[in-house]
Design a protein around this motif. Structure first.
Motif, PDB file in Angstrom:
ATOM      1  N   GLU A   1     -20.783   3.146   7.366  1.00 33.93           N
ATOM      2  CA  GLU A   1     -22.157   2.686   7.589  1.00 33.93           C
ATOM      3  C   GLU A   1     -23.027   2.963   6.357  1.00 33.93           C
ATOM      4  OE1 GLU A   1     -23.571   4.718  11.013  1.00 33.93           O
ATOM      5  OE2 GLU A   1     -22.402   3.523  12.443  1.00 33.93           O
ATOM      6  N   ILE A   2     -22.819   4.107   5.728  1.00 30.81           N
ATOM      7  CA  ILE A   2     -23.602   4.472   4.543  1.00 30.81           C
ATOM      8  C   ILE A   2     -23.267   3.568   3.368  1.00 30.81           C
ATOM      9  CG2 ILE A   2     -23.840   6.310   2.809  1.00 30.81           C
ATOM     10  CD1 ILE A   2     -23.711   8.316   5.159  1.00 30.81           C
ATOM     11  N   GLY A   3     -22.040   3.039   3.347  1.00 29.85           N
ATOM     12  CA  GLY A   3     -21.678   2.102   2.292  1.00 29.85           C
ATOM     13  C   GLY A   3     -20.456   2.480   1.481  1.00 29.85           C
ATOM     14  N   ILE A   4     -19.711   3.515   1.907  1.00 29.91           N
ATOM     15  CA  ILE A   4     -18.446   3.839   1.236  1.00 29.91           C
ATOM     16  C   ILE A   4     -17.528   2.630   1.355  1.00 29.91           C
ATOM     17  CG2 ILE A   4     -16.422   5.335   1.266  1.00 29.91           C
ATOM     18  CD1 ILE A   4     -18.949   6.669   0.176  1.00 29.91           C
ATOM     19  N   HIS A   5     -16.951   2.227   0.220  1.00 34.11           N
ATOM     20  CA  HIS A   5     -16.189   0.965   0.180  1.00 34.11           C
ATOM     21  C   HIS A   5     -14.816   1.089   0.805  1.00 34.11           C
ATOM     22  CE1 HIS A   5     -14.767  -2.878  -1.360  1.00 34.11           C
ATOM     23  NE2 HIS A   5     -13.711  -2.265  -1.879  1.00 34.11           N
ATOM     24  N   ASN A   6     -14.154   2.241   0.606  1.00 31.20           N
ATOM     25  CA  ASN A   6     -12.759   2.368   1.038  1.00 31.20           C
ATOM     26  C   ASN A   6     -12.466   3.831   1.351  1.00 31.20           C
ATOM     27  OD1 ASN A   6      -9.884   1.007   0.997  1.00 31.20           O
ATOM     28  ND2 ASN A   6      -9.656   2.968  -0.061  1.00 31.20           N
ATOM     29  N   ILE A   7     -11.662   4.052   2.380  1.00 33.38           N
ATOM     30  CA  ILE A   7     -11.245   5.409   2.739  1.00 33.38           C
ATOM     31  C   ILE A   7      -9.729   5.415   2.894  1.00 33.38           C
ATOM     32  CG2 ILE A   7     -11.353   7.249   4.472  1.00 33.38           C
ATOM     33  CD1 ILE A   7     -14.219   6.166   5.111  1.00 33.38           C
ATOM     34  N   ASP A   8      -9.072   6.219   2.059  1.00 35.03           N
ATOM     35  CA  ASP A   8      -7.628   6.425   2.151  1.00 35.03           C
ATOM     36  C   ASP A   8      -7.364   7.737   2.875  1.00 35.03           C
ATOM     37  OD1 ASP A   8      -7.017   4.118   0.710  1.00 35.03           O
ATOM     38  OD2 ASP A   8      -7.012   5.172  -1.215  1.00 35.03           O
ATOM     39  N   ILE A   9      -6.334   7.746   3.706  1.00 32.01           N
ATOM     40  CA  ILE A   9      -5.962   8.948   4.453  1.00 32.01           C
ATOM     41  C   ILE A   9      -4.472   9.169   4.236  1.00 32.01           C
ATOM     42  CG2 ILE A   9      -6.022  10.118   6.690  1.00 32.01           C
ATOM     43  CD1 ILE A   9      -8.047   7.796   7.510  1.00 32.01           C
ATOM     44  N   TRP A  10      -4.131  10.280   3.577  1.00 29.56           N
ATOM     45  CA  TRP A  10      -2.744  10.550   3.215  1.00 29.56           C
ATOM     46  C   TRP A  10      -2.120  11.541   4.179  1.00 29.56           C
ATOM     47  CZ3 TRP A  10      -2.843  11.456  -2.839  1.00 29.56           C
ATOM     48  CH2 TRP A  10      -3.158  10.241  -3.467  1.00 29.56           C
ATOM     49  N   TYR A  11      -0.905  11.214   4.602  1.00 28.99           N
ATOM     50  CA  TYR A  11      -0.104  12.114   5.423  1.00 28.99           C
ATOM     51  C   TYR A  11       1.193  12.424   4.691  1.00 28.99           C
ATOM     52  CZ  TYR A  11      -3.438  10.971   9.075  1.00 28.99           C
ATOM     53  OH  TYR A  11      -4.596  10.812   9.789  1.00 28.99           O
ATOM     54  N   PHE A  12       1.627  13.673   4.806  1.00 25.97           N
ATOM     55  CA  PHE A  12       2.771  14.185   4.064  1.00 25.97           C
ATOM     56  C   PHE A  12       3.889  14.553   5.027  1.00 25.97           C
ATOM     57  CE2 PHE A  12       2.685  16.614  -0.290  1.00 25.97           C
ATOM     58  CZ  PHE A  12       3.275  15.512  -0.890  1.00 25.97           C
ATOM     59  N   ILE A  13       5.118  14.311   4.643  1.00 23.73           N
ATOM     60  CA  ILE A  13       6.280  14.666   5.468  1.00 23.73           C
ATOM     61  C   ILE A  13       7.033  15.795   4.779  1.00 23.73           C
ATOM     62  CG2 ILE A  13       8.432  13.836   6.493  1.00 23.73           C
ATOM     63  CD1 ILE A  13       7.195  11.005   6.414  1.00 23.73           C
ATOM     64  N   GLY A  14       7.238  16.901   5.522  1.00 22.21           N
ATOM     65  CA  GLY A  14       7.896  18.081   4.991  1.00 22.21           C
ATOM     66  C   GLY A  14       7.083  19.332   5.244  1.00 22.21           C
TER      67      GLY A  14
ATOM     68  N   LEU B   1      -5.744   2.004  12.132  1.00 17.74           N
ATOM     69  CA  LEU B   1      -5.759   0.630  11.619  1.00 17.74           C
ATOM     70  C   LEU B   1      -6.364  -0.328  12.628  1.00 17.74           C
ATOM     71  CD1 LEU B   1      -2.262   0.654   9.902  1.00 17.74           C
ATOM     72  CD2 LEU B   1      -4.445   0.259   8.731  1.00 17.74           C
ATOM     73  N   HIS B   2      -6.097  -0.110  13.899  1.00 15.62           N
ATOM     74  CA  HIS B   2      -6.690  -0.972  14.921  1.00 15.62           C
ATOM     75  C   HIS B   2      -8.180  -0.667  15.100  1.00 15.62           C
ATOM     76  CE1 HIS B   2      -2.472  -1.820  16.153  1.00 15.62           C
ATOM     77  NE2 HIS B   2      -3.004  -2.970  16.509  1.00 15.62           N
ATOM     78  N   LYS B   3      -8.532   0.609  15.123  1.00 18.19           N
ATOM     79  CA  LYS B   3      -9.932   0.977  15.353  1.00 18.19           C
ATOM     80  C   LYS B   3     -10.831   0.486  14.226  1.00 18.19           C
ATOM     81  CE  LYS B   3     -12.996   4.832  16.384  1.00 18.19           C
ATOM     82  NZ  LYS B   3     -13.115   6.221  16.888  1.00 18.19           N
ATOM     83  N   PHE B   4     -10.330   0.573  12.985  1.00 20.67           N
ATOM     84  CA  PHE B   4     -11.155   0.201  11.828  1.00 20.67           C
ATOM     85  C   PHE B   4     -10.628  -1.076  11.164  1.00 20.67           C
ATOM     86  CE2 PHE B   4     -11.600   4.845  12.260  1.00 20.67           C
ATOM     87  CZ  PHE B   4     -12.983   4.933  12.399  1.00 20.67           C
TER      88      PHE B   4
ATOM     89  N   MET C   1     -12.960  13.444  12.198  1.00 23.65           N
ATOM     90  CA  MET C   1     -12.671  12.557  11.072  1.00 23.65           C
ATOM     91  C   MET C   1     -13.057  11.118  11.403  1.00 23.65           C
ATOM     92  SD  MET C   1      -9.052  11.820   9.084  1.00 23.65           S
ATOM     93  CE  MET C   1      -8.353  10.823  10.416  1.00 23.65           C
ATOM     94  N   GLU C   2     -12.732  10.673  12.596  1.00 24.18           N
ATOM     95  CA  GLU C   2     -13.048   9.283  12.961  1.00 24.18           C
ATOM     96  C   GLU C   2     -14.560   9.054  13.013  1.00 24.18           C
ATOM     97  OE1 GLU C   2     -10.883   7.758  16.348  1.00 24.18           O
ATOM     98  OE2 GLU C   2      -9.122   8.971  15.828  1.00 24.18           O
ATOM     99  N   ALA C   3     -15.290  10.022  13.543  1.00 23.64           N
ATOM    100  CA  ALA C   3     -16.752   9.888  13.564  1.00 23.64           C
ATOM    101  C   ALA C   3     -17.308   9.870  12.146  1.00 23.64           C
ATOM    102  CB  ALA C   3     -17.366  11.037  14.372  1.00 23.64           C
TER     103      ALA C   3
END
Length: 582
Positions: free
Chosen positions: A370-383, A403-406, A361-363
């Motif tokens: 790099e290709i130009g995607i403006h924003n990436i959201d990553i959702w995590y669920f509890i339960g 958050l630190h890496k990107f 996922m990180e790669a």
């Protein structure tokens, strides 16, 4: 029909009025039920009343309208939020229609939907009431037993049956030949017609050219549209009531995908191009993870011709490079949402995801940016299965790593507890013990009663071997809080936003146990007395959450309620204000 006499709203004439009820009715001035702050993780901010109505309302409105039937939509949640002093009885008395349709799509609406139906039936016995939606289909045999529910329309594409039902209603003819319909005859006997209308196509294109306007909602207006190109799902997430196996259970159909025809998708985008100031609108593409590469390229060509401000896509797999490049060509402000559910690959797989590793996922994120995607959201669920409090903490740690890496590159991890309900018909709901779940409410009536609990904890319908209901809330709220704090520390969000947001979280964490203790008192007189003592504090908090504006984790600033695509209120604001003050 009843006349307009005796109330201060003009008659709302229609062959069918579709009403979307709040999750709880009537929520205003309630001192005995507490709606804690959390802030949705979804794309469009909403209140705990879940004022979204199913997008099928819009397709049904167009389909029936083109066949000569007038259909109006009333979002009762939005009306009562915008006009808290308006007596609902004035709305019910103003309805000039033979038929009211109420959605029970998401189970969270069960109390509100049934209470609205009961009140309309009491005031307007001349109006027939029909329920529809996924949850209505699942609980159809139970819903039809309520004395104020006349019909239940089952199915995922009910356009043709509804087009046949309306002439029967107008003519006073028994609907004995209408497929998918469960109904009561004149003697109150329940009749079950064949559940046979299960087409391979889904709905029709929505006419988006007319958008709700609200002059009061000028501060940070929410200008978003959404659409879905299919019903059903190719995947089988165990917690989801719309998954592949859940679709089969609810609709009794082996094939689990019904797609919107290409010409209908084209129609939809044509109407979007006709929206004034379309370049200020963001579009959310629901279910795009179910599209084939060919289907996505067709869809992206339409996006590229529309001039939208931005567009978001949910994706199950890591999107291929050729699709990413086409997305960027179609719209420079493209957002992609991934939902691995947990950083732990084992938990992710058990939840129905787990098709890529964190490293993959990180790669992929690096390349997508790099290709130009403006924003990436990553959702995590509890339960999720095997998810412990420690595992949730480790997910937040992994979010901090992202958050630190990107940093500064529009990569936004979010986390949210799965509350209040585990979806009926989902695999975990149907076979809880096999997956480590315990389900507290199984019937529609049990869910309805649960929604009347003062305490959020008692409304929740499940827990797991690894997280009790108390932990789902406590661990979940604290996870949201810590992630927001981390975002403030890396300048992903302004610190003042984080401080305000987390102050509301802290207040909820402090007050939830207080309300829960009172709600759990066995003696009804003592319980009522304890809740009454908390009434002022409950009301103050509810009013802040429900009437001061809406926010979500992605945009933690209060924004005005009104003017969203689903804020259809039937009458103009001035008319509603006059009725409110009358």
């Amino acid at each position: 029909m009843m006349s307009n006499l005796g109330h201060s709203l003009p008659s709302l004439r229609s062959d069918l009025v579709l009403i979307h009820a709040p999750a709880f009715f009537d929520f205003r001035n309630r001192r005995d039920i507490y709606f804690p702050f959390l802030g949705t993780s979804g794309d469009v901010p909403i209140t705990p009343l879940y004022e979204y109505f199913p997008v099928g309302f819009k397709t049904l409105q167009r389909f029936l309208g083109e066949r000569g039937h007038e259909v109006r939509i009333l979002n009762l949640s939005s009306i009562l939020l915008r006009h808290p002093g308006l007596d609902f009885d004035k709305i019910a008395l103003a309805l000039d229609t033979p038929l009211v349709g109420i959605d029970l799509h998401w189970m969270v609406h069960v109390q509100g939907s049934l209470a609205v139906a009961e009140r309309i039936h009491s005031l307007r016995p001349d109006i027939k009431i029909i329920f529809g939606g996924i949850s209505s289909t699942y609980f159809a045999s139970e819903l039809i037993q309520y004395p104020y529910v006349d019909m239940v329309m089952q199915g995922y594409n009910t356009h043709e049956p509804m087009a046949q039902l309306l002439p029967a209603i107008k003519a006073g003819r028994a609907p004995s030949d209408i497929e998918n319909l469960m109904w009561k005859d004149h003697d109150g006997n329940v009749r079950m017609n064949d559940f046979a209308h299960k087409p391979n196509v889904y709905g029709c294109g929505i006419d988006w050219s007319q958008q709700p306007r609200d002059a009061k909602s000028t501060a940070l207006p929410i200008m978003e549209l959404l659409s879905t190109q299919n019903a059903g799902c190719a995947y089988n997430c165990g917690w989801c009531g719309g998954s592949r196996e859940a679709f089969r259970r609810v609709f009794k159909r082996h094939r689990t995908m019904a797609r919107k025809p290409k010409e209908e998708i084209s129609y939809e985008f044509q109407t979007i191009r006709n929206i004034p100031d379309v370049n200020n609108y963001h579009f959310y593409s629901v279910g795009s993870y179910n599209e084939s590469p060919q289907g996505m390229h067709f869809f992206l060509d339409l996006v590229g011709d529309t001039g939208l401000k931005g567009i978001s896509y949910e994706q199950y797999f890591l999107t291929s490079e050729d699709i990413l490049k086409h997305m960027v060509r179609a719209n420079k402000r493209t957002s992609i949402t991934l939902s691995p559910e947990s950083h732990d690959h084992t938990i992710s797989k058990l939840s129905g995801r787990g098709v890529y590793s964190n490293e993959e996922m990180e790669a992929w994120i690096e390349r997508a940016l790099e290709i130009g995607i403006h924003n990436i959201d990553i959702w995590y669920f509890i339960g999720m299965p095997q998810q412990t409090p420690q595992s949730v903490d480790e997910t937040v740690d992994y979010c901090a790593h992202l958050l630190h890496k990107f940093k500064g590159r529009n990569v936004n991890p979010m986390i949210c507890p799965m509350i209040p309900f585990l979806d009926p018909a989902s695999t975990f709901f149907e076979f809880p013990e096999q997956h480590g779940y315990r389900v507290f409410h199984r019937s529609a009536e049990q869910h309805r009663k649960a929604m009347e609990s003062a305490s959020l904890l008692n409304r929740i319908n499940y827990e797991t071997q690894w997280l009790s209901r108390e932990q789902l809330v406590d661990v979940g709220f604290r996870a949201v809080r810590r992630l927001m704090e981390i975002k403030g520390s890396v300048s992903a969000l302004p610190k003042f936003c984080v401080e305000d947001y987390n102050a509301a979280i802290d207040d909820a964490l402090e007050f939830i146990p207080v309300v829960h203790e009172a709600d759990c008192i066995k003696d009804p007189v003592a319980r009522a007395r304890a809740l009454d003592a908390l009434g002022d504090d409950i009301l103050k908090r509810n009013n802040m959450i429900l009437f001061d504006g809406v926010m979500n984790q992605a945009f933690p600033l209060n924004r005005g309620i009104g003017g969203r695509w689903f804020d259809e209120m039937g009458w103009d604001a001035a008319t509603l204000e006059a009725a409110e003050s009358a």
